[in-house]
Design an enzyme around this catalytic site. Structure first.
Site, short mmCIF file in Angstrom:
data_model
loop_
_atom_site.label_atom_id
_atom_site.label_comp_id
_atom_site.label_asym_id
_atom_site.label_seq_id
_atom_site.Cartn_x
_atom_site.Cartn_y
_atom_site.Cartn_z
N SER A 189 45.94 40.06 35.69
CA SER A 189 45.55 40.77 34.83
C SER A 189 45.99 41.99 36.17
O SER A 189 47.34 42.35 35.27
CB SER A 189 43.99 41.19 36.24
OG SER A 189 42.37 42.00 35.26
N HIS A 202 37.82 36.14 33.39
CA HIS A 202 38.60 36.94 33.73
C HIS A 202 38.54 36.43 35.36
O HIS A 202 38.16 36.89 36.62
CB HIS A 202 38.00 38.51 34.20
CG HIS A 202 39.41 39.19 34.88
ND1 HIS A 202 41.00 39.09 33.81
CD2 HIS A 202 39.29 40.16 35.09
CE1 HIS A 202 41.39 40.17 34.54
NE2 HIS A 202 40.77 40.59 35.10
#
Ligand code: GCU
Length: 430
Positions: A265, A406
């Site tokens: 990320s 995610h």
């Protein structure tokens, strides 16, 4: 009762108005049919209009040119002044993790005189290795103590931006120990013969708009001869990753020629910039780095330059934001960032439910960067269409998309370990 009701209504109205304003100002899209046609800058086109034809021309002319574009437009200037970091091993346990590994906690002092400017590295080295271990280096989101339940791992006393998970008033408590073990499949990594080195990214700069005032962009500005506004938080984090390498090069249990870098990320964006800036990273992994990382900005899908620079202005050089409503004019796009890793092995990974990071945009930039790998005779992604779930594709650049959200999962680690083992020359545990 009535008052309460009115109050709730007012809150709801406020929320809806705020959402509407946000939608209007910073539109996002997750409908593939709405993606507008776009043209990417040609990564092989030289400033004089000609095309790069050899790896030598790439290394000598085009790569430095693109790297400097990234400094100017996205991440800010990377400090060129070298420092002599000093290291102090704070703690060692040769029987960590049920005797399978040696744990070291190393403080890296970054300032020649001020001992309050440091970062703490947590290192696990597999026991029973006959030769120095290859290593995965990567930041963690909430302190070294979150990646393991081991009691002797120092509890970070830094400012934390992520709420919950045992963080009270932006500080870690004991309750946060081991809260991110899922993101670090330690046993699997060590079993495969890899060491792990991690640090909390907030040791370098707190992740907030004013974080630079207490982070290294301020504390090291004289030492590094650079003003805070000349670079960015991403720049500071990337720079810190290289300081971990400085230490690893001095640890005889580590094979400094086999340093793999991983980031998830926002930390994936920082890892890509670190990989671009420091050739000592021999392999780079971008796990769902998304906008400002591996995902193409010109593809209107998921997070946009406009959104990311509005929410996280400190992450990037000021110029990046000015392209928010005109990304097509941006001289760079993500395929160019990925190409700066060439010819080193690069793994780009996405998750299908992580639409915010634009999985297809991550795939397409990896595919496009393959052109640069071809100059070196290396196999790139090798296919034009997004592969099915759980079917990694490619050669020296590899890509997968997995089911789920995610995160960094065991599946992801298994692929990275296999890739690194293969790219670093076969079996590493001996
Ligand atoms: C936010 C941000 C992303 C970033 C992510 C993360 O969602 O918009 O760009 O990658 O945080 O770091 O988890």
């Amino acid at each position: 009762m009535k008052n309460n009701h009115t109050c709730k209504l007012a809150v709801l109205l406020f929320f809806l108005t705020a959402m509407a304003a946000r939608a209007q100002n910073f539109p996002s899209n997750i409908d593939e049919s709405k993606v507008q046609p776009y043209t990417l800058p040609d990564v092989l086109q030289l400033p004089n209009g000609k095309t790069v034809t050899s790896s030598k021309e790439w290394q000598q002319v085009q790569r430095p040119y693109i790297y400097h574009l990234y400094e100017e437009y996205q991440f800010g200037r990377y400090p060129t002044k070298k420092i002599n970091s000093r290291f102090k091993v704070l703690e060692t346990d040769s029987k960590a993790l049920d005797g399978t590994a040696t744990r070291k906690q190393v403080r890296i002092y970054l300032h020649p005189a001020d001992t309050s400017v440091y970062m703490d590295v947590l290192l696990y080295i597999p026991n029973g290795m006959k030769s120095p271990a290859p290593v995965f280096v990567g930041y963690n989101f909430s302190g070294n103590h979150t990646i393991t339940t081991e009691k002797n791992v120092l509890l970070s006393n830094r400012w934390m931006n992520f709420k919950g998970k045992g963080v009270v008033n932006n500080r870690a408590t004991e309750a946060s120990r081991g809260t991110d073990t899922a993101g670090w499949s330690l046993n699997t990594i060590l079993e495969k013969g890899f060491a792990v080195a991690t640090a909390y990214y907030g040791d370098l700069e707190p992740d907030t708009a004013t974080g630079y005032t207490t982070g290294i962009r301020t504390t090291l500005k004289e030492v590094l001869n650079i003003q805070p506004n000349e670079w960015s938080a991403m720049g500071a984090w990337a720079w810190g990753l290289s300081r971990i390498v400085d230490y690893l090069q001095k640890d005889s249990h580590i094979d400094a020629g086999k340093i793999a870098l991983i980031g998830h990320s926002r930390l994936g964006k920082a890892a890509l910039w670190a990989g671009a800036s420091d050739p000592r990273f021999a392999l780079i992994v971008s796990n769902e780095s998304g906008e400002g990382g591996a995902a193409l900005s010109r593809r209107w899908y998921g997070e946009t330059v406009q959104i990311i620079t509005a929410h996280f202005p400190h992450w990037f050089a000021a110029k990046y934001k000015t392209y928010g409503d005109n990304v097509n004019a941006l001289p760079v796009d993500a395929h160019m960032l990925l190409s700066l890793m060439a010819p080193r092995p690069l793994y780009v990974a996405s998750a299908v439910e992580d639409t915010w990071s634009d999985p297809k945009g991550e795939f397409l930039s990896a595919k496009e960067a393959s052109k640069v790998y071809a100059l070196f005779g290396k196999k790139g992604i090798g296919t034009d269409s997004l592969p099915p779930l759980h079917q990694p594709v490619g050669g020296t650049i590899r890509y997968h998309i997995r089911a789920g959200k995610h995160a960094v999962t065991l599946y992801d680690w298994e692929q990275y370990l296999q890739f690194a083992t293969e790219q670093f020359g076969g079996k590493v545990k001996s």
